[in-house]
Design a protein around this motif. Sequence first.
Motif, PDB file in Angstrom:
ATOM      1  N   PRO A 274      50.825  31.476  30.059  1.00  0.00           N
ATOM      2  CA  PRO A 274      51.538  32.820  30.461  1.00  0.00           C
ATOM      3  C   PRO A 274      50.612  33.148  31.871  1.00  0.00           C
ATOM      4  O   PRO A 274      51.521  33.923  32.745  1.00  0.00           O
ATOM      5  N   LEU A 275      49.636  32.847  32.314  1.00  0.00           N
ATOM      6  CA  LEU A 275      49.264  33.242  33.504  1.00  0.00           C
ATOM      7  C   LEU A 275      49.538  32.416  34.695  1.00  0.00           C
ATOM      8  O   LEU A 275      49.370  32.790  36.038  1.00  0.00           O
ATOM      9  N   GLY A 276      50.504  31.244  34.394  1.00  0.00           N
ATOM     10  CA  GLY A 276      51.220  30.496  35.355  1.00  0.00           C
ATOM     11  C   GLY A 276      50.216  29.701  36.279  1.00  0.00           C
ATOM     12  O   GLY A 276      49.119  29.499  36.033  1.00  0.00           O
ATOM     13  N   PRO A 277      50.551  29.289  37.747  1.00  0.00           N
ATOM     14  CA  PRO A 277      49.780  28.516  38.280  1.00  0.00           C
ATOM     15  C   PRO A 277      48.459  29.158  38.715  1.00  0.00           C
ATOM     16  O   PRO A 277      47.374  28.169  39.222  1.00  0.00           O
ATOM     17  N   ALA A 278      48.212  30.463  38.878  1.00  0.00           N
ATOM     18  CA  ALA A 278      46.977  31.055  39.125  1.00  0.00           C
ATOM     19  C   ALA A 278      45.816  30.483  38.003  1.00  0.00           C
ATOM     20  O   ALA A 278      44.694  30.666  38.542  1.00  0.00           O
ATOM     21  N   ALA A 279      46.286  30.138  37.031  1.00  0.00           N
ATOM     22  CA  ALA A 279      45.172  29.570  36.060  1.00  0.00           C
ATOM     23  C   ALA A 279      45.071  28.081  36.014  1.00  0.00           C
ATOM     24  O   ALA A 279      44.095  27.587  35.455  1.00  0.00           O
ATOM     25  N   ARG A 280      45.646  27.429  37.074  1.00  0.00           N
ATOM     26  CA  ARG A 280      45.540  26.046  37.137  1.00  0.00           C
ATOM     27  C   ARG A 280      43.907  25.471  37.116  1.00  0.00           C
ATOM     28  O   ARG A 280      43.615  24.684  36.329  1.00  0.00           O
ATOM     29  N   PRO A 281      43.067  26.006  38.040  1.00  0.00           N
ATOM     30  CA  PRO A 281      41.880  25.673  38.221  1.00  0.00           C
ATOM     31  C   PRO A 281      41.124  25.750  36.796  1.00  0.00           C
ATOM     32  O   PRO A 281      40.103  24.955  36.545  1.00  0.00           O
ATOM     33  N   LEU A 282      41.273  26.659  36.074  1.00  0.00           N
ATOM     34  CA  LEU A 282      40.690  26.922  34.812  1.00  0.00           C
ATOM     35  C   LEU A 282      41.054  25.915  33.710  1.00  0.00           C
ATOM     36  O   LEU A 282      40.243  25.498  33.156  1.00  0.00           O
ATOM     37  N   LEU A 283      42.312  25.561  33.994  1.00  0.00           N
ATOM     38  CA  LEU A 283      42.723  24.483  33.002  1.00  0.00           C
ATOM     39  C   LEU A 283      41.967  23.087  33.434  1.00  0.00           C
ATOM     40  O   LEU A 283      41.376  22.258  32.327  1.00  0.00           O
ATOM     41  N   GLY A 284      41.625  22.783  34.639  1.00  0.00           N
ATOM     42  CA  GLY A 284      41.013  21.753  35.035  1.00  0.00           C
ATOM     43  C   GLY A 284      39.590  21.842  34.628  1.00  0.00           C
ATOM     44  O   GLY A 284      38.820  20.629  34.201  1.00  0.00           O
ATOM     45  N   LEU A 285      39.132  23.062  34.491  1.00  0.00           N
ATOM     46  CA  LEU A 285      37.710  23.328  34.020  1.00  0.00           C
ATOM     47  C   LEU A 285      37.562  22.890  32.629  1.00  0.00           C
ATOM     48  O   LEU A 285      36.603  22.229  31.953  1.00  0.00           O
ATOM     49  N   VAL A 286      38.664  23.448  31.671  1.00  0.00           N
ATOM     50  CA  VAL A 286      38.693  22.863  30.183  1.00  0.00           C
ATOM     51  C   VAL A 286      38.775  21.272  30.092  1.00  0.00           C
ATOM     52  O   VAL A 286      37.644  20.816  29.454  1.00  0.00           O
ATOM     53  N   ALA A 287      39.287  20.600  30.689  1.00  0.00           N
ATOM     54  CA  ALA A 287      39.344  19.072  30.583  1.00  0.00           C
ATOM     55  C   ALA A 287      37.846  18.586  30.854  1.00  0.00           C
ATOM     56  O   ALA A 287      37.400  17.763  30.325  1.00  0.00           O
ATOM     57  N   ARG A 288      37.414  19.275  31.934  1.00  0.00           N
ATOM     58  CA  ARG A 288      36.080  18.668  32.377  1.00  0.00           C
ATOM     59  C   ARG A 288      35.071  19.054  31.398  1.00  0.00           C
ATOM     60  O   ARG A 288      34.019  18.214  30.879  1.00  0.00           O
ATOM     61  N   VAL A 289      35.031  20.035  30.606  1.00  0.00           N
ATOM     62  CA  VAL A 289      34.164  20.393  29.596  1.00  0.00           C
ATOM     63  C   VAL A 289      34.344  19.627  28.473  1.00  0.00           C
ATOM     64  O   VAL A 289      33.310  19.204  27.803  1.00  0.00           O
ATOM     65  N   VAL A 290      35.551  19.154  27.919  1.00  0.00           N
ATOM     66  CA  VAL A 290      35.789  18.371  26.719  1.00  0.00           C
ATOM     67  C   VAL A 290      35.375  16.998  26.987  1.00  0.00           C
ATOM     68  O   VAL A 290      34.781  16.351  26.177  1.00  0.00           O
ATOM     69  N   GLN A 291      35.451  16.385  28.335  1.00  0.00           N
ATOM     70  CA  GLN A 291      35.016  15.212  28.772  1.00  0.00           C
ATOM     71  C   GLN A 291      33.809  14.897  29.257  1.00  0.00           C
ATOM     72  O   GLN A 291      33.248  13.762  29.448  1.00  0.00           O
ATOM     73  N   ARG A 292      32.796  15.963  29.307  1.00  0.00           N
ATOM     74  CA  ARG A 292      31.695  15.915  30.206  1.00  0.00           C
ATOM     75  C   ARG A 292      30.518  14.920  29.520  1.00  0.00           C
ATOM     76  O   ARG A 292      30.415  14.641  28.318  1.00  0.00           O
ATOM     77  N   ASP A 293      29.705  14.444  30.419  1.00  0.00           N
ATOM     78  CA  ASP A 293      28.518  13.854  29.981  1.00  0.00           C
ATOM     79  C   ASP A 293      27.215  14.283  30.281  1.00  0.00           C
ATOM     80  O   ASP A 293      26.249  13.710  30.381  1.00  0.00           O
ATOM     81  N   ARG A 294      27.301  15.496  30.834  1.00  0.00           N
ATOM     82  CA  ARG A 294      26.006  16.136  31.201  1.00  0.00           C
ATOM     83  C   ARG A 294      26.245  17.694  31.018  1.00  0.00           C
ATOM     84  O   ARG A 294      27.690  18.307  31.019  1.00  0.00           O
TER      85      ARG A 294
END
Length: 294
Positions: A274-294
């Motif tokens: 619901p927050l729209g495009p303003a939240a896109r960087p947060l989405l990117g951060l989620v993907a990095r958290v799930v896939q991280r190696d550090r």
Amino acid sequence: LNAYLSQRRAAVEEHLRACLRPEPGLPASLLEAMRYSLLAPGKRLRPLLVVLACEACGGRPDAPWPGASAVEMVHAYSLVHDDLPAMDDDDLRRGQPTCHKTFGEALAILAGDALLTMSFQVLSEGYPPRTAAACCRELARAAGAAGMVGGQVDDLAWENAADHTAPALEHLHQRKTGALIRASLRLGVWAARGEDGIPPGLLERFDEFGRCLGLAFQITDDLLDVEGNAGAAGKRVGKDAARGKLTYPGLLGVEESRRRAEELGRRAAETLTPLGPAARPLLGLVARVVQRDR
Ligand code: IPE
Ligand code: IPE
Ligand code: MG
Ligand code: MG
Ligand code: MG
């Protein structure tokens, strides 16, 4: 997105450096130990959450920095104390010897104390009264006895315990790691909207996002201890099983833990729609958290 996050990470580090300047009465040895642990190469997840939440809520560009600096100070203090011989007894953190290995236990304890205390100074000096009070309350509750510290107490008390369940472990993780992640998002919202009123439901939306992200983050931390390597992670691995820690892979196995982290990442992403495009960087951060190696 990588460039966007790098730029904000660099700005976070610049603000952290600016907080740690010599001043009358501050012993050089203490300042050195504080700098050593705070400025070491961490991922800066929590301050980035403050910055990105603030931006997603339309905050001014200068608004997130006191909140971002404060949460990283609390986080750095928690790592210094977590590594002490009386706690996890670790010798490697952020790719360098732990604070107590370099400066001795007494100075490491005191550097942690000073970082924790400084976080509230930074909030109270950095925001107008209403926002400052709200941010101090959020951070104190998250970091305190029924939050991070409480989670750390149970984490230690439950070493070698055999009778715990997945809901009990989730409750532990929500406090030990989740509370500060949730507070980071709340600080971002307060920084953006604290003086003119937070729209109803906004904090709650970020709470649900933070609940999923925080749990996914600690599950991947537990997975890194099983599957990661010290070179990439910057800390020793294989320690949780050796100490009999209660962890997701320990309780549910690696496969199921990985599945849960991915599922939580998907749910976190959904809460932001619901927050729209303003939240896109947060989405990117989620993907990095799930896939991280550090
Ligand atoms: C490690 O946190 C401690 C936990 C709460 C699991 P991070 O993985 O965010 O550590 P840094 O800040 O990148 O060193
Ligand atoms: C640390 O959890 C949590 C806090 C410092 C509050 P862990 O003990 O799992 O963190 P690592 O694995 O040592 O970084
Ligand atoms: Mg620990
Ligand atoms: Mg530890
Ligand atoms: Mg861990």
